[in-house]
Design an enzyme around this catalytic site. Structure first.
Site, mmCIF file in Angstrom:
data_model
loop_
_atom_site.group_PDB
_atom_site.id
_atom_site.type_symbol
_atom_site.label_atom_id
_atom_site.label_comp_id
_atom_site.label_asym_id
_atom_site.label_seq_id
_atom_site.Cartn_x
_atom_site.Cartn_y
_atom_site.Cartn_z
ATOM 1 C CB THR A 104 -0.983 -0.080 1.332
ATOM 2 O OG1 THR A 104 -1.961 -1.219 1.039
ATOM 3 C CG2 THR A 104 -1.719 1.432 1.416
ATOM 4 C CB SER A 143 -7.303 -2.243 -5.339
ATOM 5 O OG SER A 143 -6.624 -2.716 -3.968
ATOM 6 C CB THR A 144 -2.408 -1.525 -2.861
ATOM 7 O OG1 THR A 144 -2.226 -0.119 -2.306
ATOM 8 C CG2 THR A 144 -0.983 -2.210 -2.443
ATOM 9 C CB SER A 321 47.844 -12.537 2.284
ATOM 10 O OG SER A 321 48.346 -12.763 3.530
ATOM 11 C CB SER A 322 47.145 -8.462 5.864
ATOM 12 O OG SER A 322 46.831 -9.422 6.724
#
Length: 470
Positions: A104, A143-144, A321-322
């Protein structure tokens, strides 16, 4: 700083302040206040906003043709709808994608924005609804419960076209690699074990072909969305709609969009029916499953590079990768996998929401809408990313592939017609136990001559002749 100005509007629940410059009204404002769920708004999806504007345009033209709205108001509403279709006023479609009320808030958001823009066109101020009312004029004969499902269907059809464009481009990218790699001999595998030789070109063409099947499947299921329930109003009985509304509105929507829409034969059945969404969601899931499997294969084929298969190289897109210098991960297939997981999960939500419908309406359509529109946003983005940042830049390690073919036990399969399955099994077993090659063992045991063996075990002779150089 200039103080923000408001106008006061009222509805069933009382009065509420609405920003003076806003084209939406009181019911949209209530939706803004009530729903902070997905934090995704209608305006985040232009096809969705355009779809509801098309539905409202078809409705006003239908009502005008059936004598329900006078020329002046109908023209103003139609102009407002056309402006929205053209891209204007989208920022006023602010309701959350996930909401209660069976949609709605979406319908009223559209009714209010269109009414207030029509009021301006007619020379009035926003909120002067006595001249053009959201419910009585923009929502006349509707209508919705018929506007909302029709809007969803139109939006999905539009977005499906965009999906097919991205899918087709990805298929073409795989085909290009299939042509590029068509002479690269490699080992095929089943159950992660060596099977028989093939080419990298065949492998990439198979990726293209399996995705090609999904175009027809998507379009076949999208075709189910072309049946609409406009004119059914609340529960499909057509209460408050003019006689002939369903047929005329479907014809007008077809003319306006260039897409063929038909009125449901039984609008009481069509209003709560969500079967088309279930089918289309399943088609999206099927595409996602295939796409994810392909990404799994790409990650396996590129594994290593020193201690894995290392048959292909994916373009390096980010440090992996760190903590591990030199590591590069297959980040693009990984993000595509995750997109596919989301689509697969959304399909489960669509299924549960479709089942949850009760009696003459399914109030769970907003979550169905959110899931499907999310799928149709994520999937094209993921496929475009996969194509541009991965597939287009893939290279093949030809020597590595050939080396694995020469040392594979799998080529013993080609000996079956010449020495029998039992002898072939013995050769394979001994090769496994000793680490020797099938080639050397056959010669050592004088089972075949070198000339005959070379002819049989030539990898190119074991492949489809249509894929090989003569």
């Amino acid at each position: 700083m200039e103080e923000k100005k408001f106008r006061v509007e009222s509805d069933l629940l009382g009065e509420l302040k609405v920003p003076e410059e806003a084209y939406y009204g009181v019911q949209t404002q209530r939706a803004i206040n009530n729903y902070h769920i997905s934090r995704k708004r209608m305006c985040d999806y232009p096809d969705y906003v355009i779809a509801v504007a098309y539905v409202k345009l078809a409705a006003v033209e239908t009502n005008h043709a059936l004598g329900q709205i006078d020329d002046k108001i109908a023209d103003a509403i139609a102009q407002a709808c056309r402006e929205i279709i053209g891209g204007k006023l989208h920022e006023n479609f602010v309701t959350d994608m996930v909401q209660g009320g069976a949609g709605t808030s979406v319908n009223m958001n559209a009714n209010e924005v269109i009414a207030n823009r029509a009021l301006e066109i007619l020379g009035h101020k926003k909120g002067e609804y006595q001249y053009c009312y959201p419910n009585d004029h923009v929502n006349c004969g509707q209508s919705t419960n018929d506007v909302y499902p029709t809007t969803i269907r139109l939006a999905l059809i539009r977005m499906n076209r965009n999906l097919i464009v991205s899918l087709s481009a990805l298929i073409a990218a795989f085909r290009k690699k299939g042509e590029e790699f068509k002479h690269v001999i490699k080992m095929g595998r089943t159950q992660l074990q060596d099977a028989v030789p093939m080419t990298s070109g065949q492998e990439f063409n198979a990726f293209a072909n399996t995705l090609e099947e999904e175009i027809a499947n998507l379009n076949r299921n999208a075709a189910l969305l072309h049946e609409i329930n406009m004119g059914g109003t609340a529960i499909g009985t057509g209460l408050n709609a003019a006689p002939g509304f369903p047929k005329v509105c479907a014809e007008r929507l077809t003319e306006l969009t260039g897409m063929e829409f038909v009125a449901g034969a039984d609008l009481v059945e069509a209003t709560p029916d969500t079967g088309a969404y279930v089918s289309y969601s399943s088609a999206l899931k099927r595409l996602a499953v295939k796409l994810s499997k392909i990404c799994n294969d790409l990650r396996l084929l590129a594994s290593g590079p020193r201690c894995g298969l290392n048959e292909i190289n994916l373009p390096p897109m980010a440090p992996g990768s760190s903590i591990m210098p030199g590591k590069v991960n297959p980040v693009i297939p990984e993000v595509t996998n995750q997109t596919c997981f989301k689509v697969i999960g959304n399909d489960t939500t669509v299924m549960i929401a479709a089942e949850a419908g009760q009696l003459q309406l399914n109030v769970m359509e907003p979550i169905i809408t959110e899931c499907l529109i999310e799928d149709l946003t994520w999937l094209p983005n993921a496929m475009d990313t996969l194509r541009e940042k991965c597939i287009d830049g893939i290279t093949v390690n030809k020597e590595r592939c050939l080396e694995m073919v020469k040392h594979s036990i799998g080529i013993v399969t080609a000996l079956n017609p010449y020495i029998g399955y039992k002898n072939s099994t013995k050769i394979a077993k001994e090769a496994l136990e000793t680490g020797g090659s099938v080639y050397d063992l056959v010669l050592e045991k004088k089972i075949l001559t070198k000339e005959k063996l070379d002819a049989i075990l030539n990898p190119e002779h074991m492949l489809d002749s249509t894929d090989m150089v003569k």
